[in-house]
Enzyme design. Structure first.
Site: not given
Ligand code: DON
Length: 568
Positions: A380, A400, A473
């Site tokens: 990300t 991701n 995350g």
């Protein structure tokens, strides 16, 4: 030149030389230029992309124009996470104070199903949602950029895509960190993409090597000339569909044609008079951030101080409760009725904190997601941009995992995401970030997987105050939370607030992850005595943020990465 002149000038000369040496040592351009600035600012993951954004602003482009240019430039210069094969979220606030958000999150393909990652015994098949063709959701980034530009852009689309094409075609000198990432990924790239050469090299990558991406330049040229159709139809769509067919993936040409990003009303809240404007579901980030802020609002954090034991204990206990709620109640609002109002009711949040005990850590096993009376059942990258008018954008976008599924699309020069792992493959089984979920985040065709991305804009007295966000995350939410507290409670400037060490708790596993040396030994000891399990590692993020001060725009670029701040 007389001798005296040389003597006087020597220190200055040395300084100038030192400056150039630093600039050259960093490979491409000066990484951070300190402000404050008054006309515009870009803070993002690479110096080359910052520069692209800054040039668009200087040309008269607005913040959204710069966003489009930076997004494509990051797809070239930050292949770990910058992308055209992923998705993300954008929070926008214009100079008049109107806000909006864009959800360009990936969607599950039509052929996806609830148990697609389970074997015949009902167990989750390791890595299937991470490093296979079935790991990818239908990408949203190109549609997102086209939508954002269509609604708010000022300059011509082609002008915004062109700098990325130039970077891909001419190549750019890679940083030490990118060289490391490319070397780290190479074994998997080769294994998952037999016969392809994208991002690969016969010898190891080194700092300063030129990375040329000719195939990506061609794909970007189609996007430049045809807009969203350059990606979701025609040659690139054919290549994605073929890639899927060859690797037993699920994304079809119809999925691509049907992909559309969605404008959603921002969710807003207050913290000590500051107005927080943030992302609604399908990201959990905004709701969780507002819950966290309210959980700690009535306590004297300022008096306790940054990372002192009471501060840490309170924050950890708030995080434990908020992440428990996340596991049950958060999902795609188009498929699952997320109880936004109930989750954000002050009395509910305060009630959750009632079981907090100063003398001992609350075991996560004793905390369950809350319940409401009348509940309506059922790598990300982030960048922050402000333009000369004061329009601001906070945007987080992702594949991701680092390099997503690590699967390249045919010869199209880009990577696909492995965002499907953000769904709950099976109730209670953790995903790659250790997050658990259930029905709210189960896989359904066309549904968007739950996210933690938390792009956020803050106002003070009705005026723009901060633009903030990060990758990381499950730690995204807690990193944004701490960065905000660092400024509002602990009087840190923007760079300090971003650089400061962070820590994280997410209910399960029941542990506090900290950056090395985040706590002094006395704090550590006090917390351990109360039963907190403290683990060094597992926190990071790359917070890129802008603070609006009385002197102008002040940037914070995360030193944990190659992140860069530039303004004018
Ligand atoms: O949407 C999410 O929450 C995750 N896919 C974000 C992944 C991420 O931040 C990885 N980067 N460090």
């Amino acid at each position: 030149m007389n001798r005296q002149y040389i003597l006087i000038q020597t220190p200055t000369l040395l300084l100038v030389l030192a400056f150039f040496q630093i600039s050259f040592a960093q490979g491409q351009t000066v990484k951070n230029i300190d402000g404050p600035y008054h006309n515009g600012m870009v803070v993002c993951a690479t110096p080359s992309a910052s520069k692209v954004g800054l040039e668009i602003l200087k040309k008269g482009g607005n913040a959204v124009d710069a966003v489009v240019a930076v997004q494509f430039a990051l797809a070239v210069t930050y292949p770990e996470a910058g992308n055209i094969g992923g998705g993300g979220f954008m929070v926008y606030r214009n100079a008049r104070g109107e806000s909006n958000t864009l959800d360009f999150r990936e969607k599950a393909p039509a052929a996806a199903s609830a148990n697609m990652y389970l074997d015949s015994a009902g167990n989750v098949i390791p890595d299937m949602s991470l490093a296979t063709h079935q790991a990818s959701g239908v990408p949203g980034s190109v549609d997102g950029m086209a939508e954002a530009h269509h609604k708010y852009g000022k300059l011509k689309w082609a002008e915004l895509v062109q700098p990325a094409i130039d970077l891909a075609h001419n190549g750019f000198a890679i940083s030490k960190k990118l060289a490391g990432s490319l070397n780290w990924g190479s074994t998997q790239f080769k294994k998952l993409n037999p016969g392809k050469t994208y991002l690969l090299k016969d010898t190891v990558w080194k700092e300063g090597d030129l990375l040329v991406q000719e195939d990506l330049a061609k794909t970007l040229t189609l996007i430049r000339d045809k807009g969203r159709d350059g990606f979701y139809a025609g040659k690139v769509a054919d290549e994605i569909a073929d890639e899927m067919k060859n690797g037993k993936g699920l994304i079809s040409k119809t999925d691509l044609l049907n992909y559309h990003s969605i404008w959603r009303k921002a969710i807003t809240g207050n913290y000590k008079g500051f107005k927080i404007i943030t992302m609604p579901p399908p990201s959990s980030g905004g709701i969780a951030l507002l819950q966290l802020l309210h959980s700690v609002e009535s306590y004297p954090l300022h008096r306790w101080g940054y990372n002192r034991d009471s501060t840490v204990q309170l924050i950890v206990e708030a995080e434990r409760r908020v992440y428990a709620d996340r596991s049950k109640y958060l999902g795609d609002p188009d498929f699952y009725k997320v109880p936004v109002d109930s989750l954000l009711k002050p009395a509910y949040i305060e009630g959750r904190m009632k079981s907090f005990n100063w003398n001992a850590a609350t075991p996560s096993s004793s905390i369950q997601p809350g319940s409401f009376v009348g509940y309506e059942s059922d790598q990300t990258t982030h960048y922050s941009i402000i333009d000369s008018e004061g329009n601001a954008v906070s945007i987080t976008t992702t594949l991701n995992g680092s390099f997503g599924s690590k699967i390249f699309v045919g010869g199209a020069g880009f990577l696909l995401n492995n965002e499907m792992d953000d769904f709950s493959a099976k109730p209670g089984v953790p995903n790659m970030f250790g997050l658990v979920g259930g029905k709210a985040n189960s896989i359904q065709p066309g549904k968007r997987m739950l996210s933690s991305m938390t792009p956020t804009i803050i106002e003070k007295n009705g005026k723009l105050f901060m633009v903030v966000g990060t990758p990381g995350g499950s730690t995204i939410i807690t990193s944004v939370f701490q960065t905000i507290l660092n400024v509002i409670e602990f009087d840190q400037d923007m760079q300090q607030a971003v650089t400061s060490k962070r820590f994280h708790h997410q209910w399960l596993p029941d542990q506090v992850n900290i950056e090395k040396d985040a706590f002094d030994s006395a704090t550590m000891e006090k917390l351990q005595q109360k039963g907190y399990k403290i683990i060094t590692g597992g926190v990071g993020g790359r917070v890129d943020a802008i603070l609006i001060t009385k002197d102008g725009y002040q940037g914070g670029a995360d030193p944990r990465g190659d992140d860069s701040k530039m303004g004018y």
